[in-house]
Enzyme design. Sequence first.
Site, PDB file in Angstrom:
ATOM      1  N   ASP A  86      -4.674  10.452  32.998  1.00 56.77           N
ATOM      2  CA  ASP A  86      -3.321  10.417  33.547  1.00 56.77           C
ATOM      3  C   ASP A  86      -3.046   9.047  34.145  1.00 56.77           C
ATOM      4  O   ASP A  86      -3.874   8.519  34.891  1.00 56.77           O
ATOM      5  CB  ASP A  86      -3.148  11.514  34.601  1.00 56.77           C
ATOM      6  CG  ASP A  86      -1.678  11.800  34.892  1.00 56.77           C
ATOM      7  OD1 ASP A  86      -0.820  11.447  34.052  1.00 56.77           O
ATOM      8  OD2 ASP A  86      -1.396  12.370  35.959  1.00 56.77           O
ATOM      9  N   TYR A 112       0.080   6.167  35.797  1.00 57.12           N
ATOM     10  CA  TYR A 112       0.905   6.089  37.004  1.00 57.12           C
ATOM     11  C   TYR A 112       1.992   5.047  36.768  1.00 57.12           C
ATOM     12  O   TYR A 112       2.270   4.230  37.625  1.00 57.12           O
ATOM     13  CB  TYR A 112      -0.032   5.670  38.163  1.00 57.12           C
ATOM     14  CG  TYR A 112       0.457   5.883  39.563  1.00 57.12           C
ATOM     15  CD1 TYR A 112       0.945   7.107  39.999  1.00 57.12           C
ATOM     16  CD2 TYR A 112       0.383   4.852  40.505  1.00 57.12           C
ATOM     17  CE1 TYR A 112       1.350   7.295  41.306  1.00 57.12           C
ATOM     18  CE2 TYR A 112       0.781   5.029  41.818  1.00 57.12           C
ATOM     19  CZ  TYR A 112       1.264   6.260  42.215  1.00 57.12           C
ATOM     20  OH  TYR A 112       1.655   6.446  43.523  1.00 57.12           O
ATOM     21  N   HIS A 123       8.476   6.301  40.969  1.00 58.11           N
ATOM     22  CA  HIS A 123       7.592   7.273  41.605  1.00 58.11           C
ATOM     23  C   HIS A 123       6.516   6.555  42.423  1.00 58.11           C
ATOM     24  O   HIS A 123       6.266   6.900  43.580  1.00 58.11           O
ATOM     25  CB  HIS A 123       6.941   8.161  40.547  1.00 58.11           C
ATOM     26  CG  HIS A 123       5.869   9.071  41.073  1.00 58.11           C
ATOM     27  ND1 HIS A 123       6.145  10.216  41.790  1.00 58.11           N
ATOM     28  CD2 HIS A 123       4.514   8.984  41.005  1.00 58.11           C
ATOM     29  CE1 HIS A 123       5.007  10.807  42.138  1.00 58.11           C
ATOM     30  NE2 HIS A 123       4.001  10.084  41.672  1.00 58.11           N
ATOM     31  N   GLU A 166       4.696  17.503  38.734  1.00 59.30           N
ATOM     32  CA  GLU A 166       4.990  16.114  38.376  1.00 59.30           C
ATOM     33  C   GLU A 166       5.549  16.095  36.956  1.00 59.30           C
ATOM     34  O   GLU A 166       4.912  16.581  36.020  1.00 59.30           O
ATOM     35  CB  GLU A 166       3.738  15.232  38.481  1.00 59.30           C
ATOM     36  CG  GLU A 166       3.296  15.030  39.924  1.00 59.30           C
ATOM     37  CD  GLU A 166       2.251  13.933  40.099  1.00 59.30           C
ATOM     38  OE1 GLU A 166       1.550  13.617  39.122  1.00 59.30           O
ATOM     39  OE2 GLU A 166       2.151  13.400  41.230  1.00 59.30           O
ATOM     40  N   GLU A 210       6.161  14.491  33.645  1.00 61.67           N
ATOM     41  CA  GLU A 210       5.538  13.406  32.886  1.00 61.67           C
ATOM     42  C   GLU A 210       5.744  13.624  31.394  1.00 61.67           C
ATOM     43  O   GLU A 210       6.028  14.730  30.948  1.00 61.67           O
ATOM     44  CB  GLU A 210       4.018  13.367  33.152  1.00 61.67           C
ATOM     45  CG  GLU A 210       3.645  13.244  34.619  1.00 61.67           C
ATOM     46  CD  GLU A 210       2.179  12.878  34.837  1.00 61.67           C
ATOM     47  OE1 GLU A 210       1.532  12.410  33.872  1.00 61.67           O
ATOM     48  OE2 GLU A 210       1.695  13.067  35.962  1.00 61.67           O
ATOM     49  N   ASP A 228       1.936  17.762  35.642  1.00 62.30           N
ATOM     50  CA  ASP A 228       0.681  17.549  36.369  1.00 62.30           C
ATOM     51  C   ASP A 228       0.808  18.210  37.743  1.00 62.30           C
ATOM     52  O   ASP A 228       1.114  17.564  38.737  1.00 62.30           O
ATOM     53  CB  ASP A 228       0.436  16.045  36.492  1.00 62.30           C
ATOM     54  CG  ASP A 228      -0.789  15.711  37.318  1.00 62.30           C
ATOM     55  OD1 ASP A 228      -1.682  16.565  37.430  1.00 62.30           O
ATOM     56  OD2 ASP A 228      -0.851  14.584  37.861  1.00 62.30           O
ATOM     57  N   ARG A 255      -0.483  18.667  47.159  1.00 58.82           N
ATOM     58  CA  ARG A 255      -0.352  17.430  47.956  1.00 58.82           C
ATOM     59  C   ARG A 255      -1.227  17.445  49.202  1.00 58.82           C
ATOM     60  O   ARG A 255      -1.680  16.396  49.656  1.00 58.82           O
ATOM     61  CB  ARG A 255       1.108  17.230  48.365  1.00 58.82           C
ATOM     62  CG  ARG A 255       2.079  17.126  47.211  1.00 58.82           C
ATOM     63  CD  ARG A 255       1.771  15.953  46.304  1.00 58.82           C
ATOM     64  NE  ARG A 255       2.742  15.846  45.226  1.00 58.82           N
ATOM     65  CZ  ARG A 255       2.568  15.068  44.159  1.00 58.82           C
ATOM     66  NH1 ARG A 255       1.461  14.348  44.027  1.00 58.82           N
ATOM     67  NH2 ARG A 255       3.482  15.015  43.218  1.00 58.82           N
ATOM     68  N   GLN A 260      -4.673  16.643  48.092  1.00 58.46           N
ATOM     69  CA  GLN A 260      -4.691  15.264  47.590  1.00 58.46           C
ATOM     70  C   GLN A 260      -4.820  14.265  48.744  1.00 58.46           C
ATOM     71  O   GLN A 260      -5.623  13.333  48.677  1.00 58.46           O
ATOM     72  CB  GLN A 260      -3.390  15.002  46.813  1.00 58.46           C
ATOM     73  CG  GLN A 260      -3.354  13.676  46.070  1.00 58.46           C
ATOM     74  CD  GLN A 260      -2.048  13.506  45.270  1.00 58.46           C
ATOM     75  OE1 GLN A 260      -1.200  14.405  45.228  1.00 58.46           O
ATOM     76  NE2 GLN A 260      -1.895  12.375  44.626  1.00 58.46           N
ATOM     77  N   LYS A 302      -5.595  18.079  41.522  1.00 56.82           N
ATOM     78  CA  LYS A 302      -4.898  17.897  40.245  1.00 56.82           C
ATOM     79  C   LYS A 302      -5.484  18.737  39.114  1.00 56.82           C
ATOM     80  O   LYS A 302      -4.800  19.004  38.135  1.00 56.82           O
ATOM     81  CB  LYS A 302      -5.005  16.426  39.824  1.00 56.82           C
ATOM     82  CG  LYS A 302      -4.370  15.448  40.786  1.00 56.82           C
ATOM     83  CD  LYS A 302      -2.880  15.388  40.560  1.00 56.82           C
ATOM     84  CE  LYS A 302      -2.269  14.211  41.290  1.00 56.82           C
ATOM     85  NZ  LYS A 302      -0.844  14.071  40.933  1.00 56.82           N
ATOM     86  N   THR A 356      -2.877  21.942  34.226  1.00 56.44           N
ATOM     87  CA  THR A 356      -1.852  21.030  33.728  1.00 56.44           C
ATOM     88  C   THR A 356      -1.118  21.786  32.628  1.00 56.44           C
ATOM     89  O   THR A 356      -1.760  22.389  31.763  1.00 56.44           O
ATOM     90  CB  THR A 356      -2.489  19.751  33.152  1.00 56.44           C
ATOM     91  OG1 THR A 356      -3.281  19.126  34.172  1.00 56.44           O
ATOM     92  CG2 THR A 356      -1.433  18.768  32.660  1.00 56.44           C
ATOM     93  N   GLU A 410       8.772  13.645  46.411  1.00 60.23           N
ATOM     94  CA  GLU A 410       9.830  12.650  46.574  1.00 60.23           C
ATOM     95  C   GLU A 410      11.146  13.301  47.024  1.00 60.23           C
ATOM     96  O   GLU A 410      11.808  12.812  47.924  1.00 60.23           O
ATOM     97  CB  GLU A 410      10.046  11.919  45.249  1.00 60.23           C
ATOM     98  CG  GLU A 410       8.857  11.068  44.848  1.00 60.23           C
ATOM     99  CD  GLU A 410       8.898  10.684  43.382  1.00 60.23           C
ATOM    100  OE1 GLU A 410       8.373  11.452  42.553  1.00 60.23           O
ATOM    101  OE2 GLU A 410       9.463   9.629  43.061  1.00 60.23           O
TER     102      GLU A 410
HETATM  103 CA    CA Z   1       0.257  12.604  37.615  1.00 60.92          CA
END
Ligand code: CA
Length: 433
Positions: A133, A135, A140, A205, A207, A239, A243, A246, A259, A263, A380
Amino acid sequence: MNFPQIDETHDPARSSWVEGADGHTDFPVQNLPYGIFSPPGGTARAGVAIGDRIFDLKGAARGGLLPAAAAAVLDGTTLNALLALPGRDRIALRQALSTLFSDERQSGAVEPLLHRAADCLLHLPAAIGDYSDFYVGIHHATNIGKLFRPDNPLLPNYKYVPIGYHGRASSIRPSGVPVVRPRGQRKAPDADVPLVGPSQRLDYELELGIWIGPGNPLGDPVPIAEATDHIAGFCLLNDWSARDFQAWEYVPLGPFLAKNFQTTISPWVVTAEAMAPFRIPQPQRPEGDPQPLPYLWDEADQAGGALAIDLEVYLSSARMRAEGLAPLRLSRGPASSMYWTAQQIVAHHASNGCDLRPGDLLGTGTLSAATRDGYGSLMELSEGGKVSIALPTGEQRTFLEDGDELALKAVARAEGFASIGFGECRAVIMPAR
Ligand code: CA
């Protein structure tokens, strides 16, 4: 850079005799994505989506309807061997399928191999050997960085290195498989020691996934000019992220249990060939940003290496569904918010000699737009859990609750061409076990 070319299969005037295919939101005859499905009472096999139908590629191969190179690799229960084919063989298959679905004289041979998609079960399209994965969503990365470092959101490596980490392939599931809320360690900022329990900050997330086609031998990097030859297609990728776990676990080695519990991907491989009309220039880097290092720089990649895809995220709570309310759109934004192209991601991943293999999956990283209406995660949208989002029922959300269903959508659009979609990428959150 040998990007797939636009040909007659992309002609917006090309129509299909398959009922409901013309004007289909996701799967008109210009798309033709591949997947693995089980028809009612049948075993898993390769298929292609056309309108609301799935065409049995295994049956078509056995029936002599397909070009030899593709027919030889369509007998299994994964698409890995198909993805491994060189571009010319994948193009020949696409052209043959486009003809079968658009030429009414073929309907007699094709119709017995069509299944109603609603009756079929979709599986992962490939045996995914490895999943990494990235970034590369710069908005973001900036938004998340600001939560920790308001004055200096992006670390110095960001504009030189397509940042990524190795993810977990075993817990990737196709759209529709529920997500069990993970348990794990979290530590409140003012607490001395961590607690163990269900995540209280479960997030998604938004993606794109990149499917690797032909691989590269160990020790042989992929030159940026050849990177597109190794990309077989694309999907949506969620994903899921805890949080709270994390924040506690990621120092110093990066994401792990926050994570890898699951997925979710959309199960159709939207091919690189299908995406030919939707290539756009990579957005220019802001004034003052460094030029990418030579192994990541290719003029043709900059001229046409980005993708014109509109991305959307929808949320519905259990109560919303019970009351018959439509899902709430949380965001809408373009996939062009990638600071690095898919080709730069592939070239970078293999630049040290790491071997990519057919059916490997790469995530782009969260694709947030520059503005709030296009943010690709609740982290976010809720500003780290400080601002709640009102649902039509009056319920409030900062992070996902049990019973919530989250759905990602993607549509590729270009003036003068038929739009194509990526299909479903959704899952419901189940209580922790
Ligand atoms: Ca991700």
